[in-house]
Design an enzyme around this catalytic site. Structure first.
Site, PDB file in Angstrom:
ATOM      1  N   TYR A 135      29.433  36.599  28.682  1.00  0.00           N
ATOM      2  CA  TYR A 135      30.279  35.438  28.358  1.00  0.00           C
ATOM      3  C   TYR A 135      29.707  34.621  27.194  1.00  0.00           C
ATOM      4  O   TYR A 135      29.987  33.427  27.096  1.00  0.00           O
ATOM      5  CB  TYR A 135      30.452  34.564  29.601  1.00  0.00           C
ATOM      6  CG  TYR A 135      31.559  35.025  30.529  1.00  0.00           C
ATOM      7  CD1 TYR A 135      32.886  35.117  30.087  1.00  0.00           C
ATOM      8  CD2 TYR A 135      31.300  35.350  31.855  1.00  0.00           C
ATOM      9  CE1 TYR A 135      33.897  35.517  30.938  1.00  0.00           C
ATOM     10  CE2 TYR A 135      32.321  35.760  32.712  1.00  0.00           C
ATOM     11  CZ  TYR A 135      33.616  35.835  32.243  1.00  0.00           C
ATOM     12  OH  TYR A 135      34.640  36.232  33.082  1.00  0.00           O
ATOM     13  N   ASN A 138      38.488  32.893  39.772  1.00  0.00           N
ATOM     14  CA  ASN A 138      39.883  33.261  39.528  1.00  0.00           C
ATOM     15  C   ASN A 138      40.145  34.769  39.575  1.00  0.00           C
ATOM     16  O   ASN A 138      41.060  35.272  38.929  1.00  0.00           O
ATOM     17  CB  ASN A 138      40.397  32.615  38.241  1.00  0.00           C
ATOM     18  CG  ASN A 138      39.639  33.055  37.012  1.00  0.00           C
ATOM     19  OD1 ASN A 138      38.713  33.856  37.112  1.00  0.00           O
ATOM     20  ND2 ASN A 138      40.032  32.551  35.862  1.00  0.00           N
ATOM     21  N   HIS A 150      39.148  39.340  35.435  1.00  0.00           N
ATOM     22  CA  HIS A 150      38.908  39.138  33.997  1.00  0.00           C
ATOM     23  C   HIS A 150      39.674  40.192  33.220  1.00  0.00           C
ATOM     24  O   HIS A 150      39.838  41.317  33.690  1.00  0.00           O
ATOM     25  CB  HIS A 150      37.402  39.293  33.680  1.00  0.00           C
ATOM     26  CG  HIS A 150      37.130  39.471  32.219  1.00  0.00           C
ATOM     27  ND1 HIS A 150      37.032  38.417  31.352  1.00  0.00           N
ATOM     28  CD2 HIS A 150      36.995  40.592  31.458  1.00  0.00           C
ATOM     29  CE1 HIS A 150      36.836  38.877  30.118  1.00  0.00           C
ATOM     30  NE2 HIS A 150      36.803  40.201  30.166  1.00  0.00           N
ATOM     31  N   LYS A 168      36.429  40.086  39.996  1.00  0.00           N
ATOM     32  CA  LYS A 168      35.277  39.187  40.014  1.00  0.00           C
ATOM     33  C   LYS A 168      34.687  39.055  41.431  1.00  0.00           C
ATOM     34  O   LYS A 168      35.328  39.435  42.432  1.00  0.00           O
ATOM     35  CB  LYS A 168      35.696  37.826  39.458  1.00  0.00           C
ATOM     36  CG  LYS A 168      36.018  37.851  37.953  1.00  0.00           C
ATOM     37  CD  LYS A 168      36.361  36.458  37.427  1.00  0.00           C
ATOM     38  CE  LYS A 168      36.627  36.465  35.934  1.00  0.00           C
ATOM     39  NZ  LYS A 168      36.925  35.094  35.415  1.00  0.00           N
ATOM     40  N   GLU A 198      33.213  44.435  25.211  1.00  0.00           N
ATOM     41  CA  GLU A 198      33.088  44.318  26.668  1.00  0.00           C
ATOM     42  C   GLU A 198      33.019  45.679  27.357  1.00  0.00           C
ATOM     43  O   GLU A 198      32.257  45.855  28.313  1.00  0.00           O
ATOM     44  CB  GLU A 198      34.252  43.487  27.211  1.00  0.00           C
ATOM     45  CG  GLU A 198      34.160  42.028  26.770  1.00  0.00           C
ATOM     46  CD  GLU A 198      35.347  41.193  27.203  1.00  0.00           C
ATOM     47  OE1 GLU A 198      36.280  41.726  27.838  1.00  0.00           O
ATOM     48  OE2 GLU A 198      35.329  39.978  26.914  1.00  0.00           O
TER      49      GLU A 198
HETATM   50  P1  ATP Z   1      38.664  35.819  31.494  1.00  0.00           P
HETATM   51  O1  ATP Z   1      37.952  35.720  30.156  1.00  0.00           O
HETATM   52  O2  ATP Z   1      37.716  35.767  32.682  1.00  0.00           O
HETATM   53  O3  ATP Z   1      39.626  36.947  31.555  1.00  0.00           O
HETATM   54  P2  ATP Z   1      40.531  33.793  30.619  1.00  0.00           P
HETATM   55  O4  ATP Z   1      40.550  34.552  29.327  1.00  0.00           O
HETATM   56  O5  ATP Z   1      41.826  33.532  31.302  1.00  0.00           O
HETATM   57  O6  ATP Z   1      39.578  34.505  31.675  1.00  0.00           O
HETATM   58  P3  ATP Z   1      38.621  31.978  29.422  1.00  0.00           P
HETATM   59  O7  ATP Z   1      39.043  30.743  28.715  1.00  0.00           O
HETATM   60  O8  ATP Z   1      38.171  33.154  28.607  1.00  0.00           O
HETATM   61  O9  ATP Z   1      39.793  32.406  30.423  1.00  0.00           O
HETATM   62  O10 ATP Z   1      37.462  31.546  30.432  1.00  0.00           O
HETATM   63  C1  ATP Z   1      36.584  32.527  30.984  1.00  0.00           C
HETATM   64  C2  ATP Z   1      36.381  32.215  32.437  1.00  0.00           C
HETATM   65  O11 ATP Z   1      35.690  30.977  32.549  1.00  0.00           O
HETATM   66  C3  ATP Z   1      37.658  31.986  33.258  1.00  0.00           C
HETATM   67  O12 ATP Z   1      38.257  33.169  33.698  1.00  0.00           O
HETATM   68  C4  ATP Z   1      37.131  31.183  34.422  1.00  0.00           C
HETATM   69  O13 ATP Z   1      36.431  32.002  35.375  1.00  0.00           O
HETATM   70  C5  ATP Z   1      36.122  30.285  33.711  1.00  0.00           C
HETATM   71  N1  ATP Z   1      36.725  29.018  33.280  1.00  0.00           N
HETATM   72  C6  ATP Z   1      37.630  28.822  32.284  1.00  0.00           C
HETATM   73  N2  ATP Z   1      37.963  27.535  32.155  1.00  0.00           N
HETATM   74  C7  ATP Z   1      37.244  26.882  33.106  1.00  0.00           C
HETATM   75  C8  ATP Z   1      37.121  25.510  33.487  1.00  0.00           C
HETATM   76  N3  ATP Z   1      37.818  24.542  32.871  1.00  0.00           N
HETATM   77  N4  ATP Z   1      36.297  25.214  34.515  1.00  0.00           N
HETATM   78  C9  ATP Z   1      35.570  26.170  35.145  1.00  0.00           C
HETATM   79  N5  ATP Z   1      35.627  27.477  34.827  1.00  0.00           N
HETATM   80  C10 ATP Z   1      36.452  27.831  33.823  1.00  0.00           C
HETATM   81 MG    MG Z   2      38.729  35.123  28.340  1.00  0.00          MG
END
Ligand code: ATP
Ligand code: MG
Length: 140
Positions: free
Chosen positions: A50, A113, A116, A10, A127
């Site tokens: 997203y 974070n 992804h 990211k 994706e």
């Molecule tokens: P990714 O889809 O990016 O691999 P993930 O599957 O661990 O991550 P998801 O629940 O799909 O998490 O959320 C997608 C992304 O949205 C997260 O990676 C993070 O960047 C962001 N995100 C998730 N939860 C929060 C939150 N509570 N506050 C802010 N940003 C969040």
């Molecule tokens: Mg995710």
């Protein structure tokens, strides 16, 4: 079973200059790299990627974050690669991510974070095709 997943380094991780260290962990983890592209997403492109999160309170902020700079999109292949890559990433919130995971070591917050990973075969298919044309993927 051999499968493919979409990984993204990211914008926060690319900006910090740790993309190489993350790629190194991918290589050392035994993942096969089939495609790679540095791309600076527009807000519309991030929002489409997203789209499953459109009802979540963090959706707007997440899409803005993803446009803050270029990210490095990757296609990884291997046995059980969807689960194995998510295991190497660690929990969404770096404060909860296990020691040795990429998010524990490189993420700054639950939003910024570092990486992804697709969460299912269905999302991986969507994706991978969102970022890459068939001719950009190098089969092994
Ligand atoms: P990714 O889809 O990016 O691999 P993930 O599957 O661990 O991550 P998801 O629940 O799909 O998490 O959320 C997608 C992304 O949205 C997260 O990676 C993070 O960047 C962001 N995100 C998730 N939860 C929060 C939150 N509570 N506050 C802010 N940003 C969040
Ligand atoms: Mg995710």
């Amino acid at each position: 079973m051999t499968e493919r997943t979409l990984a993204i380094i990211k914008p926060d991780a690319v900006a910090k200059g740790v993309a190489g260290q993350i790629l190194s962990r991918i290589e050392q983890g035994g993942f096969t790299l089939l495609a790679a592209k540095l791309i600076h997403l527009s807000h519309e492109q991030a929002a489409g990627f997203y789209i499953v999160h459109r009802e979540r309170p963090f959706y707007g902020s997440l899409c803005s974050f993803m446009t803050t700079g270029p990210c490095l999109a990757l296609v990884l292949e291997g046995d059980d690669v969807i689960r194995r890559w998510r295991d190497l990433m660690g929990a969404t919130d770096p404060a909860k991510a296990a020691p040795g995971t990429i998010r524990r070591d490189f993420a700054s917050s639950i939003e910024s974070n570092a990486v992804h990973g697709s969460d299912s075969a269905e999302s991986a298919a969507f994706e991978v095709s969102y970022f890459f044309a068939a001719l950009e993927i190098c089969p092994r």
